[in-house]
Design an enzyme around this catalytic site. Structure first.
Site, short mmCIF file in Angstrom:
data_model
loop_
_atom_site.label_atom_id
_atom_site.label_comp_id
_atom_site.label_asym_id
_atom_site.label_seq_id
_atom_site.Cartn_x
_atom_site.Cartn_y
_atom_site.Cartn_z
N GLY A 1 49.92 44.98 36.52
CA GLY A 1 48.63 45.63 36.67
C GLY A 1 48.61 46.74 37.69
O GLY A 1 47.55 47.13 38.17
N ARG A 2 49.79 47.26 38.01
CA ARG A 2 49.93 48.35 39.00
C ARG A 2 49.48 47.90 40.40
O ARG A 2 49.24 48.74 41.26
CB ARG A 2 49.15 49.60 38.58
CG ARG A 2 49.38 50.06 37.16
CD ARG A 2 50.81 50.45 36.87
NE ARG A 2 51.23 51.62 37.63
CZ ARG A 2 52.48 52.10 37.67
NH1 ARG A 2 53.43 51.47 37.00
NH2 ARG A 2 52.78 53.15 38.37
N LEU A 3 49.40 46.61 40.62
CA LEU A 3 49.01 46.09 41.94
C LEU A 3 50.27 45.84 42.76
O LEU A 3 50.61 44.72 43.14
CB LEU A 3 48.17 44.81 41.79
CG LEU A 3 46.85 45.01 41.04
CD1 LEU A 3 46.16 43.67 40.82
CD2 LEU A 3 45.95 45.97 41.81
#
Length: 198
Positions: A176-178
């Site tokens: 999630g691009r986290l």
């Protein structure tokens, strides 16, 4: 990839880098490839791929033609680098002051290069215009003839640089691009570590 946690980080970023680089060297192709970013005299940014040719407590080493565009821009005394290992979803970024390595250090590394690369260091007018490929090929033939029976010594216009990092960031990709990002910042002789937003 598993998360990157603060408690897992070594207090010394160069020790942390050594661990990451060792794994990258065993699991990814050309782990030493890195982007070197500079700024020219007009404030325009520039970037290109170079090879990391050593690192230690003082920083990161690479080599080039001292007459090249990158060397001209490094004369300003600062640079930044990025290593990205796609297979591990990791990158390392470093920014800092850049200085030339000693002639002895450059000589020692030059002696380890393949003969063809030694010839290339003499023959290439790096970053300067060439009329044709034939012109470059002729320069190569001239250098090969010049050193035909001799060891090829390092040309004075070629040598190494050391980037002494002021900041080093370790980036571990996450779902999630986290992403997990930690930045080491040098304060005097000490390093502080801070987590950054993804």
């Amino acid at each position: 990839m598993p998360p990157l946690r603060r408690e897992a980080l070594d207090p010394d970023p160069l020790v942390q880098f050594a661990g990451w680089f060792e794994r990258a060297a065993s699991e990814t192709p050309l782990a030493e490839a890195m982007t070197l970013a500079t700024v020219d005299g007009d404030g325009m940014p520039d970037a290109r791929m170079v090879l990391l040719k050593g690192f230690g407590p003082d920083g990161f080493r690479f080599f080039t033609n001292y007459g090249s565009a990158k060397a001209d821009q490094l004369a300003g005394g600062a640079g930044a680098l990025v290593l990205y290992w796609r297979e591990l979803d990791r990158q390392v970024r470093a920014r800092g002051q850049v200085e030339r390595l000693s002639a002895a250090e450059s000589d020692a590394y030059f002696a380890t290069r393949p003969r063809e690369s030694q010839v290339g260091a003499w023959a290439s007018p790096q970053s300067r215009p060439l009329a044709s490929r034939a012109e470059l090929d002729e320069r190569v033939r001239e250098i090969e003839a010049r050193f035909e029976a001799d060891e090829i010594t390092r040309p004075e216009h070629w040598g190494g640089f050391l980037l002494r990092p002021r900041t080093i960031e370790f980036w571990q990709g996450q779902v999630g691009r986290l992403h997990d990002r930690f930045r080491y910042v040098r304060n005097g002789g000490e390093w502080t570590i801070e987590r950054l937003g993804p």
